[in-house]
Design an enzyme around this catalytic site. Structure first.
Site, short mmCIF file in Angstrom:
data_model
loop_
_atom_site.label_atom_id
_atom_site.label_comp_id
_atom_site.label_asym_id
_atom_site.label_seq_id
_atom_site.Cartn_x
_atom_site.Cartn_y
_atom_site.Cartn_z
N ARG A 119 0.58 -1.55 0.10
CA ARG A 119 -0.18 -0.43 0.14
C ARG A 119 0.84 1.60 -0.09
NH1 ARG A 119 -4.82 -0.70 4.58
NH2 ARG A 119 -5.39 1.07 3.48
N ASP A 307 -15.53 3.33 1.70
CA ASP A 307 -15.70 1.47 2.88
C ASP A 307 -16.26 1.35 2.63
OD1 ASP A 307 -13.28 1.78 3.20
OD2 ASP A 307 -12.82 2.42 5.25
N ARG A 338 -9.97 -2.59 -4.52
CA ARG A 338 -11.62 -3.62 -4.51
C ARG A 338 -12.15 -3.39 -5.43
NH1 ARG A 338 -11.69 -0.51 1.67
NH2 ARG A 338 -10.92 -2.54 2.91
N LYS A 404 -10.23 -8.70 10.97
CA LYS A 404 -9.81 -7.45 10.90
C LYS A 404 -10.54 -5.91 11.62
CE LYS A 404 -7.61 -4.14 7.57
NZ LYS A 404 -6.73 -3.74 8.11
#
Length: 432
Positions: A119, A307, A338, A404
């Site tokens: 990332r 998100d 994503r 997570k």
């Protein structure tokens, strides 16, 4: 729209854990504050425990009380002495903690998992270097990151906010620890609601920070004061149960998420309203009711609440028309790409999907059984679990990745929407 979980017409109350975004920001601010802060109902998950462990590496004591609250004892300054900090998979740890360390003294090395190493972090390293910090990003994405700290003087800095708002949040939260005022000018800012959250929490901990004009933030030196902070339920996580209500015809309430929420992702319920659900946002709770029809035929910019775009995309095949989501290019740089992951999994289910650099269109149609590739991404697993309520035969290849942010997700979804004759559930190998 038919339902298959036996929940239509039922009134449900969901148990959503604390916000990850609030918990990790509050941990950082409490670590920087003078005195002991108490975080009530914090999220306890892989990401927040990684952040807490990283603070321990930095010499910040965090104790758990008998009621589950976390007491964080800060020193009113940045850390001293140097350390090696393991961020695991936590992007917030890798983006928030280096600026905090830069405001202290010592040599620090930040590292994380292979997923986190991939990332982007170089924009943050570059920003710190322009503030006079000695920093070296050695990996492809930026980690491991080596930092030699001797405090920050303040000044003026331009920041590119196009990759992640977390870079700006990290710099903002460290700014009151600088020796002088710091002015941050940001361009192409994504996920603006998270910056609003950061600013609100900074002020809650006593910081003097203002937005002088759009995208120009000024933080005065002076540090933070310890405070007592209740942590709201996570609005991003709540999107899954709200969507589940919309597609099953249930009425579902999340207590603790009301009109004064600090979390922009509560705005997802307005997208569900567009899709035909009934929505009530009260002072202390939000309720979504499925109406028997999931409307399509619309476009929506979900950049500010990216998100939650996967939640919408996963249930879009059940709508009565195509749904297009725009403004989500930065979602390609999260735990997974994503946009690509959602498209891949919907295609595996026989759903027609079209994508571009920052958009995705899902066309309605039947959903066939498939194995869902989670890509170690908690949000992919949770979003497709909602589709599994209406589409039998979906199997997650990594159901445990939800730890997570919500270790108890699968149990809570089963409690709210118990499996009944012929209903779907995205699971591991069909196990329930």
């Amino acid at each position: 729209m038919t339902t298959s979980t036996g929940t239509a017409g039922r009134a449900l109350t969901a148990r959503i854990p604390g916000s990850k975004s609030l918990t990790n920001r509050a941990l950082l601010l409490a670590a920087a504050a003078d005195g002991t802060s108490v975080l009530r109902a914090p999220l306890v998950s892989d990401d927040t425990l990684a952040f807490r462990a990283a603070l321990d590496d930095l010499g910040v004591a965090v104790e758990t009380g008998p009621d589950g609250a976390w007491a964080v004892t800060g020193a009113g300054r940045g850390p001293v002495g140097g350390a090696r900090i393991w961020c695991a998979d936590a992007g917030t740890a890798a983006r928030f903690l280096p600026p905090f360390a830069a405001a202290g003294a010592g040599a620090y090395v930040f590292d994380g998992s292979d997923q986190l190493r991939a990332r982007p972090l170089r924009a943050l390293a570059d920003a710190l270097e322009r503030l006079g910090v000695s920093v070296r990003a050695t990996g492809a994405g930026g980690l491991p990151l080596h930092l030699s700290a001797d405090g920050v003087d303040g000044g003026e800095l331009a920041v590119d906010g196009g990759l992640s708002s977390q870079f700006l949040s990290g710099l903002l939260m460290a700014a009151p620890l600088a020796r002088g005022p710091l002015t941050l000018t940001v361009r192409d800012l994504v996920s603006r609601p998270y910056i609003d959250m950061t600013l609100a929490l900074m002020r809650r901990f006593g910081a003097d920070v203002t937005e002088e004009s759009p995208g120009v933030f000024v933080a005065a030196p002076g540090g933070y004061t310890a405070t007592d902070l209740p942590v709201e339920p996570d609005a991003s996580t709540a999107s899954y149960v709200f969507a589940a209500a919309a597609v099953t015809g249930a009425t579902l309430t999340v207590p603790g998420l009301g009109r004064d929420s600090l979390q922009g992702d509560l705005g997802f319920v307005e997208v569900l309203r567009t899709a035909g659900a009934r929505v009530e946002i009260g002072a202390d709770a939000t309720t979504v009711t499925g109406t028997g029809r999931l409307r399509g035929g619309f476009e929506v910019d979900m950049g500010p609440i990216s998100d939650t775009f996967m939640t919408l995309a996963a249930i879009a095949p059940l709508a009565d028309g195509p749904i297009t989501v725009r403004g989500i290019g930065h979602a390609r740089l999260k735990e997974s790409d994503r946009i690509a992951a959602v498209a891949e999994n919907l295609a595996a289910c026989g759903v027609t999907v079209e994508t571009g650099p920052d958009w995705l269109t899902v066309r309605p149609g039947p959903v066939r059984p498939a194995t869902i590739a989670c890509h170690r991404d908690h949000r992919i697993a949770m979003a497709f679990s909602v589709l599994g309520l209406r589409a039998p035969g979906l199997v997650l290849d990594d159901p445990a990745c939800v730890a997570k942010t919500f270790p108890g997700f699968h149990a809570e979804l089963e409690r709210l929407f118990p499996t009944q004759g012929g209903s779907g559930r995205a699971t591991e190998g069909g196990a329930r």
